[in-house]
Design an enzyme around this catalytic site. Sequence first.
Site, PDB file in Angstrom:
ATOM      1  N   ASP A 100       0.857  -1.187   0.000  1.00  0.00           N
ATOM      2  CA  ASP A 100       0.000   0.000   0.000  1.00  0.00           C
ATOM      3  C   ASP A 100       0.892   1.235   0.000  1.00  0.00           C
ATOM      4  O   ASP A 100       1.759   1.372   0.855  1.00  0.00           O
ATOM      5  CB  ASP A 100      -0.881  -0.029   1.258  1.00  0.00           C
ATOM      6  CG  ASP A 100      -2.269   0.513   1.011  1.00  0.00           C
ATOM      7  OD1 ASP A 100      -2.365   1.638   0.494  1.00  0.00           O
ATOM      8  OD2 ASP A 100      -3.249  -0.170   1.347  1.00  0.00           O
ATOM      9  N   ASP A 200      -2.942   4.855  -2.203  1.00  0.00           N
ATOM     10  CA  ASP A 200      -3.925   5.432  -1.298  1.00  0.00           C
ATOM     11  C   ASP A 200      -4.261   6.885  -1.646  1.00  0.00           C
ATOM     12  O   ASP A 200      -3.360   7.686  -1.922  1.00  0.00           O
ATOM     13  CB  ASP A 200      -3.333   5.390   0.117  1.00  0.00           C
ATOM     14  CG  ASP A 200      -4.300   5.815   1.188  1.00  0.00           C
ATOM     15  OD1 ASP A 200      -5.256   5.073   1.444  1.00  0.00           O
ATOM     16  OD2 ASP A 200      -4.099   6.899   1.787  1.00  0.00           O
ATOM     17  N   GLU A 255      -6.697   4.245  -5.478  1.00  0.00           N
ATOM     18  CA  GLU A 255      -7.923   4.728  -4.848  1.00  0.00           C
ATOM     19  C   GLU A 255      -8.040   6.170  -5.312  1.00  0.00           C
ATOM     20  O   GLU A 255      -7.237   7.007  -4.916  1.00  0.00           O
ATOM     21  CB  GLU A 255      -7.791   4.642  -3.330  1.00  0.00           C
ATOM     22  CG  GLU A 255      -9.063   5.034  -2.619  1.00  0.00           C
ATOM     23  CD  GLU A 255      -8.833   5.332  -1.139  1.00  0.00           C
ATOM     24  OE1 GLU A 255      -9.715   5.011  -0.346  1.00  0.00           O
ATOM     25  OE2 GLU A 255      -7.788   5.906  -0.786  1.00  0.00           O
ATOM     26  N   HIS A 324     -11.290  -2.713   3.397  1.00  0.00           N
ATOM     27  CA  HIS A 324     -11.110  -2.423   4.829  1.00  0.00           C
ATOM     28  C   HIS A 324     -11.817  -1.144   5.275  1.00  0.00           C
ATOM     29  O   HIS A 324     -11.763  -0.808   6.450  1.00  0.00           O
ATOM     30  CB  HIS A 324      -9.614  -2.314   5.124  1.00  0.00           C
ATOM     31  CG  HIS A 324      -8.985  -1.158   4.422  1.00  0.00           C
ATOM     32  ND1 HIS A 324      -8.835  -1.101   3.051  1.00  0.00           N
ATOM     33  CD2 HIS A 324      -8.503   0.033   4.888  1.00  0.00           C
ATOM     34  CE1 HIS A 324      -8.286   0.045   2.723  1.00  0.00           C
ATOM     35  NE2 HIS A 324      -8.075   0.758   3.806  1.00  0.00           N
ATOM     36  N   ASP A 325     -12.423  -0.412   4.352  1.00  0.00           N
ATOM     37  CA  ASP A 325     -13.132   0.823   4.703  1.00  0.00           C
ATOM     38  C   ASP A 325     -14.646   0.662   4.623  1.00  0.00           C
ATOM     39  O   ASP A 325     -15.386   1.631   4.795  1.00  0.00           O
ATOM     40  CB  ASP A 325     -12.743   1.956   3.750  1.00  0.00           C
ATOM     41  CG  ASP A 325     -11.298   2.391   3.909  1.00  0.00           C
ATOM     42  OD1 ASP A 325     -10.753   2.265   5.015  1.00  0.00           O
ATOM     43  OD2 ASP A 325     -10.717   2.866   2.922  1.00  0.00           O
TER      44      ASP A 325
HETATM   45  C1  NOJ Z   1      -7.940   5.540   2.373  1.00  0.00           C
HETATM   46  C2  NOJ Z   1      -7.694   4.276   3.124  1.00  0.00           C
HETATM   47  O1  NOJ Z   1      -8.324   3.211   2.482  1.00  0.00           O
HETATM   48  C3  NOJ Z   1      -8.193   4.502   4.523  1.00  0.00           C
HETATM   49  O2  NOJ Z   1      -8.223   3.324   5.281  1.00  0.00           O
HETATM   50  C4  NOJ Z   1      -7.336   5.556   5.164  1.00  0.00           C
HETATM   51  O3  NOJ Z   1      -7.857   5.870   6.425  1.00  0.00           O
HETATM   52  C5  NOJ Z   1      -7.289   6.824   4.316  1.00  0.00           C
HETATM   53  N1  NOJ Z   1      -7.137   6.575   2.929  1.00  0.00           N
HETATM   54  C6  NOJ Z   1      -6.153   7.698   4.771  1.00  0.00           C
HETATM   55  O4  NOJ Z   1      -4.925   7.140   4.397  1.00  0.00           O
END
Ligand code: NOJ
Length: 550
Positions: A100, A200, A255, A324-325
Amino acid sequence: MAKSVKWWKNAVVYQIYPRSFQDSNGDGIGDLKGIEQRLPYLQELGIDVIWISPIFRSPMEDNGYDISDYYQVDPIFGTNEDMDSLICEAGKRGIKIILDLVVNHCSDEHEWFQRAVEDENSKEAAYFYFVRTKDGKEPNNWRSNFGGSVWSKLKDGRWYYHTFSPKQPDLNWENPLLRQEIYKMINWWMEKGIAGFRIDAITFIKKDLTFASVEMDDKKRYPVENLENYPGIEKFLQELKKETFDKFDCLTVAEAPGVDEESFESYAGESGYFSMIFDFSWENMEEEADKSKPEAVERLKKRIFNSQCFNSRHGWCGVFLENHDQSRCLNKYLEEKDRNRYSASALATLYFFLHGTPYIYEGQEIGMKNAKWNSIDEMMDVRAKITWKERVEQGEDGQEVLKYFSELGRDNARTPMQWNDSENAGFTTGKPWMKVQENYREINVAKQQNETDSLLAYYKKLIKLRKCEKLADVMSKGDFCPVFEEKEGMIAYKRTYADKEALVLVNLLNQDQILSWEWGTGKEILLNNYKDIRMQDQKIVFYPYQAIVL
Ligand code: NOJ
């Protein structure tokens, strides 16, 4: 000569949230050795690539998405040697590793930030966004992603900018020295033998530098148009690609919130900045009341079709149900009474053959569900904690805010992986960092390994089919085309390439459905989540949540 197909177009990726996957040393936190121990499981599952959420040194404000040393594995996850060993052992099993890449921000405990705080004139001070204001008040009204202002104040009166928590200061990509530092680090990891990166929050790296306040209503989390995919970002992304990714045959998946149809191709097209970006267009099914109902299925269908019809012509996406979010997909799309092996395998079939590379999130393959949360104190997520406090201070009822996060909170995906029915679900011999779900005796890997028609067994079939020789061209080069669009409650599509065609038919309702379509001849059943296909006058009578691939 025909262009060769990129390897990642026929790959299946498995995401690991390392804290919650497998603990090997009894400290209650998952680690790299734990992942290595589970390689046989992943190989058996059939995946090609593991994406591991951040494992770098970090104070763990945001579970590693706040990095204090990009070159070191954090001791809670192991050592750099453990990473070398994992890359090597995974490689022997034909599995690649991607890491990541978190470079929109770092941790306030990174030495760059520490030097920047100590000395306003240091080279590192220019790696961040610092502002002094005449009246001493914060520079503007922008709100951060995790609640509160994007600005925090240092003792000497300077304000620094953070898209996420105050412990995650944003890196100033306008600074060429900083950019070189980042490229150096990326190449260093690539040369160690990883296969690429998940990147990210990358669309936040360019800001509207006027930092002018904007009108915002309460619902707006932050001024999207001033800080997501902001004009000028293309210069940074082109350079990033040229200095790093272009040198390797790697998989990069970004992302990238805020990327619209206009900019999609520059991000995820043939010569885009990245191999692919995640398709978030059907991530949020926010209308709760009609879950499992035909209206909800129609809404989902529309979103999937819209994005697939466009994306399949202009580039490549990572497709997923969970990460994971997110809350678990069974909770997101289905009412409680409808969450079962059939509906779970129907959802899986639905996304697995779409145009793009499928991603599976740990535990999704055994049908893990959202956890039950009794109090905000059980939650570990920095976003939930900051936002809960903020909303309660503004007068909202704590229980109501808890209800929101119980449904949609990120912790739902972060409870420990359920391996077996022994204590702590086989995740750790110590005290788990986050509570193990009560249902682990019913939902676990070991149990499903012993059942021939478990969800896990179905995922294995699905992965095998997605990757089989027969479908390779259809999946990597084929068109996407919706079919039977008007049939309420069904989501069906065709993938076609040359004279080959894969037809995916999914009944997403908890009731029988007849499809007015003549079966005809020459069809082969490639997958079916029921034991049989019921026919009536040459027409298929779908069982509830039946999914068929022909
Ligand atoms: C996106 C990530 O998927 C998330 O888990 C994270 O809190 C934020 N970006 C900040 O890095």
